[in-house]
Design a protein around this motif. Structure first.
Motif, PDB file in Angstrom:
ATOM      1  N   ARG A 102       0.820  -1.214   0.000  1.00  0.00           N
ATOM      2  CA  ARG A 102       0.000   0.000   0.000  1.00  0.00           C
ATOM      3  C   ARG A 102       0.854   1.264   0.000  1.00  0.00           C
ATOM      4  NH1 ARG A 102      -4.737  -1.690   4.388  1.00  0.00           N
ATOM      5  NH2 ARG A 102      -5.475  -3.538   3.237  1.00  0.00           N
ATOM      6  N   ILE A 103       1.772   1.323  -0.961  1.00  0.00           N
ATOM      7  CA  ILE A 103       2.652   2.478  -1.077  1.00  0.00           C
ATOM      8  C   ILE A 103       1.862   3.675  -1.596  1.00  0.00           C
ATOM      9  CG2 ILE A 103       4.713   3.415  -2.192  1.00  0.00           C
ATOM     10  CD1 ILE A 103       5.337   1.209  -0.211  1.00  0.00           C
ATOM     11  N   SER A 104       1.877   4.749  -0.866  1.00  0.00           N
ATOM     12  CA  SER A 104       1.234   5.996  -1.294  1.00  0.00           C
ATOM     13  C   SER A 104       2.309   6.949  -1.793  1.00  0.00           C
ATOM     14  CB  SER A 104       0.475   6.632  -0.126  1.00  0.00           C
ATOM     15  OG  SER A 104       0.075   7.939  -0.450  1.00  0.00           O
ATOM     16  N   GLN A 105       2.268   7.299  -3.076  1.00  0.00           N
ATOM     17  CA  GLN A 105       3.309   8.146  -3.653  1.00  0.00           C
ATOM     18  C   GLN A 105       3.356   9.516  -2.962  1.00  0.00           C
ATOM     19  OE1 GLN A 105       5.435   6.925  -5.710  1.00  0.00           O
ATOM     20  NE2 GLN A 105       4.394   4.993  -6.122  1.00  0.00           N
ATOM     21  N   GLU A 106       2.209   9.969  -2.470  1.00  0.00           N
ATOM     22  CA  GLU A 106       2.160  11.291  -1.839  1.00  0.00           C
ATOM     23  C   GLU A 106       2.911  11.318  -0.503  1.00  0.00           C
ATOM     24  OE1 GLU A 106      -0.467   9.622  -2.907  1.00  0.00           O
ATOM     25  OE2 GLU A 106      -0.913  10.755  -4.743  1.00  0.00           O
ATOM     26  N   GLN A 142      13.451  -1.566   5.325  1.00  0.00           N
ATOM     27  CA  GLN A 142      13.838  -2.364   4.152  1.00  0.00           C
ATOM     28  C   GLN A 142      12.594  -2.910   3.453  1.00  0.00           C
ATOM     29  OE1 GLN A 142      13.755  -5.893   3.482  1.00  0.00           O
ATOM     30  NE2 GLN A 142      14.807  -5.549   1.516  1.00  0.00           N
ATOM     31  N   ARG A 143      11.611  -3.316   4.244  1.00  0.00           N
ATOM     32  CA  ARG A 143      10.351  -3.806   3.675  1.00  0.00           C
ATOM     33  C   ARG A 143       9.637  -2.686   2.914  1.00  0.00           C
ATOM     34  NH1 ARG A 143       6.472  -7.773   4.191  1.00  0.00           N
ATOM     35  NH2 ARG A 143       4.297  -7.072   4.255  1.00  0.00           N
ATOM     36  N   TYR A 144       9.690  -1.490   3.471  1.00  0.00           N
ATOM     37  CA  TYR A 144       9.054  -0.345   2.801  1.00  0.00           C
ATOM     38  C   TYR A 144       9.772  -0.029   1.488  1.00  0.00           C
ATOM     39  CZ  TYR A 144       7.360   4.343   1.789  1.00  0.00           C
ATOM     40  OH  TYR A 144       6.813   5.441   1.153  1.00  0.00           O
ATOM     41  N   MET A 145      11.111  -0.018   1.488  1.00  0.00           N
ATOM     42  CA  MET A 145      11.872   0.312   0.281  1.00  0.00           C
ATOM     43  C   MET A 145      11.687  -0.753  -0.801  1.00  0.00           C
ATOM     44  SD  MET A 145      13.112   3.248   0.651  1.00  0.00           S
ATOM     45  CE  MET A 145      14.020   3.224  -0.901  1.00  0.00           C
ATOM     46  N   GLU A 146      11.530  -1.999  -0.378  1.00  0.00           N
ATOM     47  CA  GLU A 146      11.242  -3.064  -1.341  1.00  0.00           C
ATOM     48  C   GLU A 146       9.916  -2.774  -2.039  1.00  0.00           C
ATOM     49  OE1 GLU A 146       9.872  -7.721  -1.157  1.00  0.00           O
ATOM     50  OE2 GLU A 146      11.285  -6.992   0.353  1.00  0.00           O
ATOM     51  N   GLY A 147       8.912  -2.362  -1.243  1.00  0.00           N
ATOM     52  CA  GLY A 147       7.621  -2.018  -1.830  1.00  0.00           C
ATOM     53  C   GLY A 147       7.701  -0.799  -2.717  1.00  0.00           C
ATOM     54  N   LEU A 148       8.464   0.210  -2.311  1.00  0.00           N
ATOM     55  CA  LEU A 148       8.606   1.432  -3.108  1.00  0.00           C
ATOM     56  C   LEU A 148       9.300   1.143  -4.436  1.00  0.00           C
ATOM     57  CD1 LEU A 148       8.343   4.466  -3.469  1.00  0.00           C
ATOM     58  CD2 LEU A 148      10.470   4.747  -2.159  1.00  0.00           C
ATOM     59  N   PHE A 149      10.363   0.343  -4.384  1.00  0.00           N
ATOM     60  CA  PHE A 149      11.071  -0.016  -5.617  1.00  0.00           C
ATOM     61  C   PHE A 149      10.107  -0.673  -6.605  1.00  0.00           C
ATOM     62  CE2 PHE A 149      13.481  -2.618  -8.487  1.00  0.00           C
ATOM     63  CZ  PHE A 149      14.667  -1.951  -8.708  1.00  0.00           C
ATOM     64  N   ASN A 150       9.346  -1.644  -6.131  1.00  0.00           N
ATOM     65  CA  ASN A 150       8.412  -2.354  -7.006  1.00  0.00           C
ATOM     66  C   ASN A 150       7.297  -1.438  -7.496  1.00  0.00           C
ATOM     67  OD1 ASN A 150       8.958  -5.498  -7.136  1.00  0.00           O
ATOM     68  ND2 ASN A 150       9.528  -4.834  -5.094  1.00  0.00           N
ATOM     69  N   THR A 162       4.294  14.961 -10.396  1.00  0.00           N
ATOM     70  CA  THR A 162       4.908  13.782  -9.769  1.00  0.00           C
ATOM     71  C   THR A 162       6.424  13.840  -9.901  1.00  0.00           C
ATOM     72  OG1 THR A 162       2.965  12.439 -10.298  1.00  0.00           O
ATOM     73  CG2 THR A 162       5.000  11.261  -9.779  1.00  0.00           C
ATOM     74  N   ALA A 163       6.881  14.190 -11.101  1.00  0.00           N
ATOM     75  CA  ALA A 163       8.328  14.284 -11.325  1.00  0.00           C
ATOM     76  C   ALA A 163       8.945  15.330 -10.409  1.00  0.00           C
ATOM     77  CB  ALA A 163       8.608  14.625 -12.786  1.00  0.00           C
ATOM     78  N   GLY A 164       8.259  16.463 -10.251  1.00  0.00           N
ATOM     79  CA  GLY A 164       8.784  17.529  -9.393  1.00  0.00           C
ATOM     80  C   GLY A 164       8.925  17.090  -7.950  1.00  0.00           C
ATOM     81  N   SER A 165       7.949  16.332  -7.458  1.00  0.00           N
ATOM     82  CA  SER A 165       8.018  15.879  -6.063  1.00  0.00           C
ATOM     83  C   SER A 165       9.169  14.900  -5.866  1.00  0.00           C
ATOM     84  CB  SER A 165       6.687  15.241  -5.652  1.00  0.00           C
ATOM     85  OG  SER A 165       6.441  14.057  -6.397  1.00  0.00           O
ATOM     86  N   TYR A 166       9.399  14.026  -6.842  1.00  0.00           N
ATOM     87  CA  TYR A 166      10.500  13.061  -6.707  1.00  0.00           C
ATOM     88  C   TYR A 166      11.863  13.737  -6.871  1.00  0.00           C
ATOM     89  CZ  TYR A 166       8.084   8.676  -5.997  1.00  0.00           C
ATOM     90  OH  TYR A 166       7.368   7.661  -5.424  1.00  0.00           O
ATOM     91  N   ARG A 167      11.927  14.763  -7.680  1.00  0.00           N
ATOM     92  CA  ARG A 167      13.196  15.495  -7.794  1.00  0.00           C
ATOM     93  C   ARG A 167      13.529  16.155  -6.463  1.00  0.00           C
ATOM     94  NH1 ARG A 167      11.622  18.246 -13.612  1.00  0.00           N
ATOM     95  NH2 ARG A 167      11.388  16.262 -14.706  1.00  0.00           N
ATOM     96  N   SER A 168      12.530  16.745  -5.846  1.00  0.00           N
ATOM     97  CA  SER A 168      12.759  17.362  -4.534  1.00  0.00           C
ATOM     98  C   SER A 168      13.186  16.313  -3.516  1.00  0.00           C
ATOM     99  CB  SER A 168      11.477  18.060  -4.063  1.00  0.00           C
ATOM    100  OG  SER A 168      11.116  19.098  -4.956  1.00  0.00           O
TER     101      SER A 168
END
Length: 727
Positions: A102-106, A142-150, A162-168
């Motif tokens: 349940r990764i929330s990009q926000e 580590q479990r969270y980062m595994e989910g984020l990567f996927n 979205t791109a702007g938020s990830y650049r920041s």
């Protein structure tokens, strides 16, 4: 041939036809993703067309259409991703993992910053509690980062927001640099599934703005391996501007060239591994019992024979080991992946079943590492591995391998590991941490993934050919947007490929730059010499002629022109060019041989042979001079003298096929036809041809002047050809 959807967008720029094709594709595959955007685009285009046909003139129509085209391209990539996600196992698993976590990009930035703060707060706790808290924090993270990567791996087309938020996020000093590096790898892998303009521009931004060396190097590798093609650059001006900005900076061009060279070394990994296994490892095995007797006091029973009888052999063996070790270190310094052969067998641990672990920077707090390493030896092994000259993937492999065999290691080896006395070459110490070193290690991580990950075919392989097999995908420097600014770097890359005798690749590289209008004297010389090596003598002659006419790099161009002229049997031209070079003091030994043979073939045998005799007197070991003299003897009606030289060349194990052919001629002209037939058989075998008769017939046709000079009849050629074909 019907146009693809991609070509309809990027080449034809036809929005309505693309929308019809996409609707059909989505219906055929029952794809719902992008349905709303498709309907909006269809409606907007319909309105635009109605206005146009009603004679309504909109001054912004061109901009509106361009915007629709960009949205159509993003929709196409959305449909592509939805399609491949159904068929590729890795992506299906990634989608399931992302959904379960349940990764929330926000909330990503808040989660990553909270982790750093929580780790910092642990320093205020008591030791016992602190260790437990840290272990729990790292396990959850580590479990969270595994989910984020996927989640990032299967994320759809990004918006600018979205791109702007990830650049920041990636440029935030609060985010852990290990997390930021893993996110950059996730973006790279996502781009190797389906291209996304905003993800790619995010890598560019990270490379240009980050102060973190490791993060910047991952970003430049990612943007280089996923570089957009001409159509995308043309459709999205901001992409073209980014490429222009990158290639307009000398330092960036240099770094891009270094990435390209390191990528080429990755391509040679299998070759280098074979050399290590064949020429280096046997030396270590042979001398595995060698001991430094001057420093030890073992009994004679444990000493090797050379130590008992004298130290000369021992010193020789030590020198041999040192020489091989220096050879390995030199290979590594230049960029060779010297550890792949050994560590390639250590990727079957459960750790590597999770895709994100292939790209996770090594850190001792990784839950799998802390669970594997416990006890007195843990700290020393972690420290040793952290300092080792291995890529991150191999560091994890080393930890799990050590754990599995530690109890079976000799006692002194265990003590060495526990005491932390294991060390690596001092020559590597200064290099570790440099941008080139960090970049090379990361490329080795990527190479291992694309060679060893079971489902690696779910991604476009940046180390292989393009999807259509028409060109080499790993030569990103051939991107037309880089051509005009990076022609100098292309020459350096081309020279390396030329040194490795990859002449076809040099031709492809140089021709792409010339086609883009980046022709230079150096590039022309490189291409002309590659044409010579690939047998394109006419093209080489024309190219060198143009360079000579421009009076650029005149001596080198004239040398190439002389060689091309010789291959085209334009012997008068060869003599004329070489005379001018000789007058200017630039006639090399190689060209002197060509000039001598040109004189001989054009009838001036005496002058040609005199030149060759002088060369032979100056250096009697030069086999090229000797084979030229032998040819001169053939042309001077002295086949017996020629036979003597050719026999010697062949007996010395010559790997030059023409020596076998010419030796056959000498024997044939001396009427030793049986021996000649056997020699011609060796020749066609050396040529590795499927059609022996055609191969030999072509040789006879090329040397028709010689055979006619000796009156060899057509029937004799037929009999000789048949005798070889039947063998």
């Amino acid at each position: 041939m019907a146009s693809t959807i991609n070509d309809t967008i990027l080449v034809e720029r036809n929005v309505p036809r693309t929308l019809r094709m996409l609707r059909q594709r989505m219906a055929d595959l029952a794809i719902a993703e992008g349905e709303e955007e498709l309907e909006r685009l269809e409606s907007e285009y319909s309105l635009m067309a109605d206005c146009f046909l009603s004679d309504m003139c909109d001054p912004k129509a061109a901009d509106i259409y361009a915007g629709m085209l960009k949205r159509t391209y993003r929709l196409y990539n959305t449909v592509r991703l939805a399609s491949v996600m159904r068929k590729r196992r890795t992506l299906v698993q990634a989608q399931n993992i992302a959904a379960s976590r349940r990764i929330s990009q926000e909330s990503v930035l808040a989660q990553l910053e909270a982790f750093v703060q929580d780790v910092a707060m642990c320093s205020l706790q008591m030791d016992g509690v602190q260790n437990q808290t840290l272990a729990r924090l790292y396990a959850n993270h580590q479990r969270y980062m595994e989910g984020l990567f996927n989640s990032l791996l299967v994320s759809g087309q990004w918006t600018e927001e979205t791109a702007g938020s990830y650049r920041s996020l990636l440029l935030s000093p609060i985010v852990d640099h290990t997390d930021a590096q893993l996110i950059v790898s996730a973006l790279t892998m996502a781009l190797l599934v389906v291209f996304d303009v905003e993800k790619w521009l995010t890598l560019v931004a990270v490379y240009e703005q980050s102060d973190d060396v490791a993060l910047r190097q991952r970003a430049i590798v990612g943007l280089a391996l996923t570089m957009p093609d001409e159509g995308v650059v043309s459709l999205f001006p901001n992409v073209g501007e980014a490429l222009h900005r990158l290639s307009s900076t000398e330092q960036v061009c240099r770094e891009l060239m270094e990435v390209q060279v390191q990528l080429l070394y990755c391509e040679r990994t299998e070759t280098d591994s074979r050399e290590i296994q064949t020429n280096i490892i046997p030396t270590f095995v042979k001398n595995s019992r060698l001991k430094n007797w001057r420093m030890e006091s073992d009994s004679c029973e444990d000493s090797s024979l050379d130590e008992i009888l004298g130290n000369e052999d021992a010193d020789s063996n030590m020198a041999e080991i040192e020489d091989k070790m220096n050879r390995m270190m030199e290979m590594q310094r230049k960029g060779s992946d010297i550890y792949f052969g050994g560590f390639s067998h250590m990727k079957r641990f459960a750790f590597f079943s999770e895709i994100s672990n292939w790209f996770t920077p090594f850190y001792a707090e990784h839950p799998d590492v802390t669970n594997a390493l416990k006890g007195d030896n843990a700290a020393a092994i972690k420290d040793m591995v952290s300092r080792g000259p291995f890529c991150d993937s191999d560091k994890y492999s080393f930890v799990f391998a050590i754990v599995s065999i530690f109890d079976r290691l000799p006692a002194d080896a265990q003590e060495m590991l526990k005491g932390g006395s294991a060390s690596f070459p001092e020559s590597m110490a200064a290099e570790i941490g440099s941008p080139a070193y960090v970049r090379r290690m990361y490329l080795q991580d990527l190479y291992r993934f694309f060679r060893l990950f079971p489902n690696r075919k779910d991604f476009r392989n940046p180390f292989g050919k393009t999807a259509d097999g028409a060109s080499l995908g790993y030569l990103f420097i051939m991107n037309p947007s880089l051509a005009r600014s990076m022609s100098h770097e292309a020459v350096e890359v081309g020279r390396l490929l030329f040194k490795w005798r990859q002449y076809d690749v040099v031709v492809e590289l140089a021709e792409s730059f010339v086609k883009s209008g980046a022709e230079s004297a150096d590039l022309s010389l490189l291409l002309g010499n590659a044409y010579l090596k690939t047998g394109s003598y006419d093209a080489s002659y024309e190219l060198f002629s143009r360079v000579v006419a421009k009076n650029e790099r005149r001596e080198q161009a004239m040398a190439g022109l002389a060689e091309a002229s010789f291959m085209l049997r334009r012997y008068d031209d060869v003599v004329g060019i070489c005379n001018r070079l000789e007058t200017a003091g630039h006639l090399s030994k190689r060209l002197t041989i060509y000039m001598s043979l040109a004189l001989i073939n054009s009838g001036d045998v005496r002058e040609g042979m005199n030149r060759l005799y002088r060369l032979d007197y100056e250096d009697g070991s030069d086999r090229n001079v000797k084979r030229a003299i032998a040819w001169g003897h053939l042309m001077n009606h002295k086949p017996d003298e020629a036979e003597r030289i050719y026999d010697a060349l062949v007996a010395d194990g010559s790997d030059v096929a023409d020596d076998l052919l010419n030796c056959g001629y000498a024997k044939w002209l001396l009427h030793r036809n049986g021996e000649a037939s056997r020699m011609f058989s060796h020749y066609v075998s050396a040529m590795e041809t499927d059609n022996k008769g055609e191969c030999l017939a072509s040789a006879f046709a090329a040397d028709m002047d010689l055979l006619d000079m000796y009156g060899v009849g057509d029937f004799e050629k037929v009999i000789m050809l048949e005798s070889v074909v039947k063998k």
